[in-house]
Write an enzyme that holds these catalytic residues in place. Structure first.
Site, PDB file in Angstrom:
ATOM      1  N   ASN A   1      -3.507   6.337 -36.343  1.00  0.00           N
ATOM      2  CA  ASN A   1      -2.966   5.670 -37.527  1.00  0.00           C
ATOM      3  C   ASN A   1      -1.443   5.500 -37.469  1.00  0.00           C
ATOM      4  OD1 ASN A   1      -2.947   5.114 -40.643  1.00  0.00           O
ATOM      5  ND2 ASN A   1      -1.599   6.880 -40.358  1.00  0.00           N
TER       6      ASN A   1
ATOM      7  N   ASP B   1       2.679  13.952 -37.418  1.00  0.00           N
ATOM      8  CA  ASP B   1       3.656  12.931 -37.816  1.00  0.00           C
ATOM      9  C   ASP B   1       5.008  13.243 -37.197  1.00  0.00           C
ATOM     10  OD1 ASP B   1       3.473  10.742 -40.419  1.00  0.00           O
ATOM     11  OD2 ASP B   1       5.411  11.095 -39.451  1.00  0.00           O
TER      12      ASP B   1
ATOM     13  N   SER C   1       5.381  13.048 -30.843  1.00  0.00           N
ATOM     14  CA  SER C   1       5.240  11.594 -30.883  1.00  0.00           C
ATOM     15  C   SER C   1       3.977  11.196 -30.127  1.00  0.00           C
ATOM     16  CB  SER C   1       6.445  10.932 -30.220  1.00  0.00           C
ATOM     17  OG  SER C   1       6.204   9.543 -30.098  1.00  0.00           O
ATOM     18  N   VAL C   2       3.261  10.228 -30.683  1.00  0.00           N
ATOM     19  CA  VAL C   2       2.080   9.707 -29.984  1.00  0.00           C
ATOM     20  C   VAL C   2       2.476   8.880 -28.767  1.00  0.00           C
ATOM     21  CG1 VAL C   2       0.710   9.597 -32.118  1.00  0.00           C
ATOM     22  CG2 VAL C   2       1.966   7.566 -31.374  1.00  0.00           C
TER      23      VAL C   2
ATOM     24  N   ARG D   1       5.375   2.587 -47.327  1.00  0.00           N
ATOM     25  CA  ARG D   1       6.790   2.254 -47.069  1.00  0.00           C
ATOM     26  C   ARG D   1       6.908   1.062 -46.112  1.00  0.00           C
ATOM     27  NH1 ARG D   1       9.276   6.667 -42.866  1.00  0.00           N
ATOM     28  NH2 ARG D   1       7.891   6.132 -41.154  1.00  0.00           N
TER      29      ARG D   1
ATOM     30  N   SER E   1      -4.719  -4.637 -37.903  1.00  0.00           N
ATOM     31  CA  SER E   1      -4.057  -5.281 -39.032  1.00  0.00           C
ATOM     32  C   SER E   1      -4.474  -6.745 -39.057  1.00  0.00           C
ATOM     33  CB  SER E   1      -2.544  -5.183 -38.822  1.00  0.00           C
ATOM     34  OG  SER E   1      -1.883  -6.101 -39.649  1.00  0.00           O
TER      35      SER E   1
ATOM     36  N   TYR F   1       3.849  -6.589 -32.917  1.00  0.00           N
ATOM     37  CA  TYR F   1       2.873  -5.832 -33.721  1.00  0.00           C
ATOM     38  C   TYR F   1       1.467  -6.443 -33.580  1.00  0.00           C
ATOM     39  CZ  TYR F   1       1.083  -3.700 -38.086  1.00  0.00           C
ATOM     40  OH  TYR F   1       0.362  -3.015 -39.031  1.00  0.00           O
TER      41      TYR F   1
ATOM     42  N   ALA G   1      -2.438  -1.977 -47.914  1.00  0.00           N
ATOM     43  CA  ALA G   1      -2.059  -0.976 -48.910  1.00  0.00           C
ATOM     44  C   ALA G   1      -0.551  -0.935 -49.070  1.00  0.00           C
ATOM     45  CB  ALA G   1      -2.542   0.401 -48.467  1.00  0.00           C
TER      46      ALA G   1
ATOM     47  N   LYS H   1      -1.772  -4.601 -32.134  1.00  0.00           N
ATOM     48  CA  LYS H   1      -2.899  -4.364 -33.042  1.00  0.00           C
ATOM     49  C   LYS H   1      -4.188  -4.997 -32.523  1.00  0.00           C
ATOM     50  CE  LYS H   1      -1.425  -1.720 -36.347  1.00  0.00           C
ATOM     51  NZ  LYS H   1      -1.739  -0.277 -36.190  1.00  0.00           N
TER      52      LYS H   1
HETATM   53  P1  NAD Z   1       3.621   4.664 -43.016  1.00  0.00           P
HETATM   54  O1  NAD Z   1       4.958   4.346 -42.450  1.00  0.00           O
HETATM   55  O2  NAD Z   1       3.563   5.297 -44.351  1.00  0.00           O
HETATM   56  O3  NAD Z   1       2.780   5.580 -42.029  1.00  0.00           O
HETATM   57  C1  NAD Z   1       2.953   5.572 -40.640  1.00  0.00           C
HETATM   58  C2  NAD Z   1       3.259   6.978 -40.201  1.00  0.00           C
HETATM   59  O4  NAD Z   1       3.297   7.013 -38.766  1.00  0.00           O
HETATM   60  C3  NAD Z   1       4.642   7.457 -40.690  1.00  0.00           C
HETATM   61  O5  NAD Z   1       4.485   8.632 -41.460  1.00  0.00           O
HETATM   62  C4  NAD Z   1       5.430   7.686 -39.412  1.00  0.00           C
HETATM   63  O6  NAD Z   1       6.332   8.777 -39.482  1.00  0.00           O
HETATM   64  C5  NAD Z   1       4.328   7.920 -38.397  1.00  0.00           C
HETATM   65  N1  NAD Z   1       4.754   7.646 -37.029  1.00  0.00           N
HETATM   66  C6  NAD Z   1       5.486   6.592 -36.597  1.00  0.00           C
HETATM   67  N2  NAD Z   1       5.714   6.680 -35.288  1.00  0.00           N
HETATM   68  C7  NAD Z   1       5.095   7.809 -34.856  1.00  0.00           C
HETATM   69  C8  NAD Z   1       4.965   8.430 -33.593  1.00  0.00           C
HETATM   70  N3  NAD Z   1       5.523   7.909 -32.502  1.00  0.00           N
HETATM   71  N4  NAD Z   1       4.238   9.572 -33.501  1.00  0.00           N
HETATM   72  C9  NAD Z   1       3.659  10.126 -34.615  1.00  0.00           C
HETATM   73  N5  NAD Z   1       3.798   9.580 -35.843  1.00  0.00           N
HETATM   74  C10 NAD Z   1       4.492   8.433 -35.960  1.00  0.00           C
HETATM   75  O7  NAD Z   1       2.795   3.284 -43.029  1.00  0.00           O
HETATM   76  P2  NAD Z   1       1.255   2.958 -43.305  1.00  0.00           P
HETATM   77  O8  NAD Z   1       1.237   1.629 -43.933  1.00  0.00           O
HETATM   78  O9  NAD Z   1       0.551   4.087 -43.921  1.00  0.00           O
HETATM   79  O10 NAD Z   1       0.719   2.745 -41.807  1.00  0.00           O
HETATM   80  C11 NAD Z   1      -0.404   3.412 -41.257  1.00  0.00           C
HETATM   81  C12 NAD Z   1      -1.068   2.496 -40.250  1.00  0.00           C
HETATM   82  O11 NAD Z   1      -1.695   1.400 -40.925  1.00  0.00           O
HETATM   83  C13 NAD Z   1      -0.119   1.872 -39.232  1.00  0.00           C
HETATM   84  O12 NAD Z   1      -0.743   1.824 -37.979  1.00  0.00           O
HETATM   85  C14 NAD Z   1       0.072   0.461 -39.770  1.00  0.00           C
HETATM   86  O13 NAD Z   1       0.446  -0.441 -38.758  1.00  0.00           O
HETATM   87  C15 NAD Z   1      -1.310   0.194 -40.299  1.00  0.00           C
HETATM   88  N6  NAD Z   1      -1.401  -0.905 -41.255  1.00  0.00           N
HETATM   89  C16 NAD Z   1      -0.921  -0.749 -42.519  1.00  0.00           C
HETATM   90  C17 NAD Z   1      -1.057  -1.796 -43.409  1.00  0.00           C
HETATM   91  C18 NAD Z   1      -0.610  -1.675 -44.830  1.00  0.00           C
HETATM   92  O14 NAD Z   1      -0.888  -2.590 -45.614  1.00  0.00           O
HETATM   93  N7  NAD Z   1       0.068  -0.592 -45.199  1.00  0.00           N
HETATM   94  C19 NAD Z   1      -1.652  -3.000 -43.007  1.00  0.00           C
HETATM   95  C20 NAD Z   1      -2.147  -3.115 -41.723  1.00  0.00           C
HETATM   96  C21 NAD Z   1      -2.023  -2.045 -40.859  1.00  0.00           C
END
Ligand code: NAD
Length: 300
Positions: free
Chosen positions: A101, A39, A74-75, A201, A153, A166, A198, A170
């Site tokens: 993720n 992360d 960073s990814v 944040r 997503s 986005y 889900a 996606k």
């Molecule tokens: P989140 O912000 O809690 O988690 C995302 C994490 O990715 C964060 O901890 C952030 O620090 C990390 N991150 C961001 N840029 C990064 C980088 N360059 N290198 C490494 N880490 C990095 O949000 P989440 O909702 O848990 O999201 C997880 C995944 O699920 C994401 O891809 C998001 O697009 C996808 N998603 C979430 C939802 C939802 O309902 N929460 C819906 C559809 C898709």
């Protein structure tokens, strides 16, 4: 019922410092996997960086008796992706599982979206998945085993106002996974995609009180199953949220030859648009060649 276990396996989870990724990391570790908790630790829009989110997930895993190592790269760069995979190989000797993720948001209506807002989102979600998956895929090929999971997503699959950057990223991941499923098939590598819903944040503001029933841990069982050795399903997309699980897919209608072959006009399309669009009898192609089926039938 035999439990699904990950003893002796190594999992890399990007964006595992919080939200969904943290729950995947905790559950995989609980079931015996050694985990690289990656992360960058920045803000929801991708700015900033901090080591504490990844460190905290690692601390939770070790406190529960599991094994994990933190990675703060960073990814979004090829060097970062390589370093994340190297952390797994150097520390634990292999990579069995990669969950792409990590994610950020820069929502804006299309007319107002800047090039920076397009790039930032494509860099983390789409290019980032390339940069981490490529070294992981190479390693998995030499091992003859691997489980790849990408994160899409509903916004990508079906569209969502204000999220062109986005959505494009996606849906790009769905194509990336589909082709990796084909390229990995002979090496014991599967590739699937999850579309979660889900409260994290990223979605807290959006979901309001409904978020109380949308804990990220309710998505985790699908992610864990898809990266297990027992799951031989590949090339597919699954949706999960609030304890509900389903499958999304790209289909092709039976279609129509509205006129003698080679002679169709725009007016013929107009006259047959209902038949062309009709969903009855659709197919879900297994690859691009298979998708040529309806055309090939006539050409043979
Ligand atoms: P989140 O912000 O809690 O988690 C995302 C994490 O990715 C964060 O901890 C952030 O620090 C990390 N991150 C961001 N840029 C990064 C980088 N360059 N290198 C490494 N880490 C990095 O949000 P989440 O909702 O848990 O999201 C997880 C995944 O699920 C994401 O891809 C998001 O697009 C996808 N998603 C979430 C939802 C939802 O309902 N929460 C819906 C559809 C898709």
């Amino acid at each position: 019922m035999d439990p699904i276990t990950f003893d002796g396996q190594v999992a890399v989870i990007t964006g595992a410092g919080g939200g969904l990724g943290r729950t995947y990391a905790l559950e995989l570790a609980r079931r015996g996997a050694k985990v690289v908790v990656n992360d960058l630790g920045g803000n929801p829009d991708g700015t900033g960086a901090a080591s504490s989110p990844a460190e905290q997930t690692v601390a939770e895993i070790t406190a529960a008796g599991g094994e994990a190592v933190a990675s703060f790269d960073s990814v979004a760069t090829p060097e970062g992706g390589q370093a994340i995979v190297d952390a797994a190989v150097t520390t634990f000797g292999r990579v069995d599982i990669l969950v792409n993720n990590a994610g950020i948001l820069r929502d804006k209506s299309f007319v107002k979206m800047s090039a920076t807002e397009i790039d930032a989102v494509l860099d983390v979600h789409l290019r980032g998945a390339f940069f981490v998956s490529q070294p992981a895929f190479r390693q998995m090929k030499t091992q003859g085993y691997g489980r790849l999971l990408f994160t899409t997503s509903a916004a990508g699959l079906f569209g969502n106002f204000g999220q062109t950057n986005y959505s494009a990223a996606k849906m790009g991941l769905v194509g990336l996974s589909a082709t990796l499923a084909l390229e990995g098939a002979n090496a014991g590598i599967t590739s699937n995609v999850i579309a979660p819903l889900a409260r994290t944040r990223l979605t807290d503001d959006l979901l309001g009180p409904m978020g109380d029933k949308l804990g990220p841990e309710l998505v985790t069982p699908m992610a864990v199953y898809l990266v297990s050795k027992e799951c031989t399903v590949t090339h597919e997309v699954f949706a999960a949220g609030a304890g509900w699980f389903g499958r999304a897919f790209v289909g092709l209608t039976a279609g129509s030859f509205p006129a003698a072959i080679g002679s169709a006009t725009a007016e013929d399309i107009r006259g047959h648009i209902g038949e062309i669009r009709a969903e009855e009898g659709f197919m879900v192609p297994t690859d691009a060649t298979n998708a040529m089926g309806p055309i090939m039938k006539v050409l043979m």
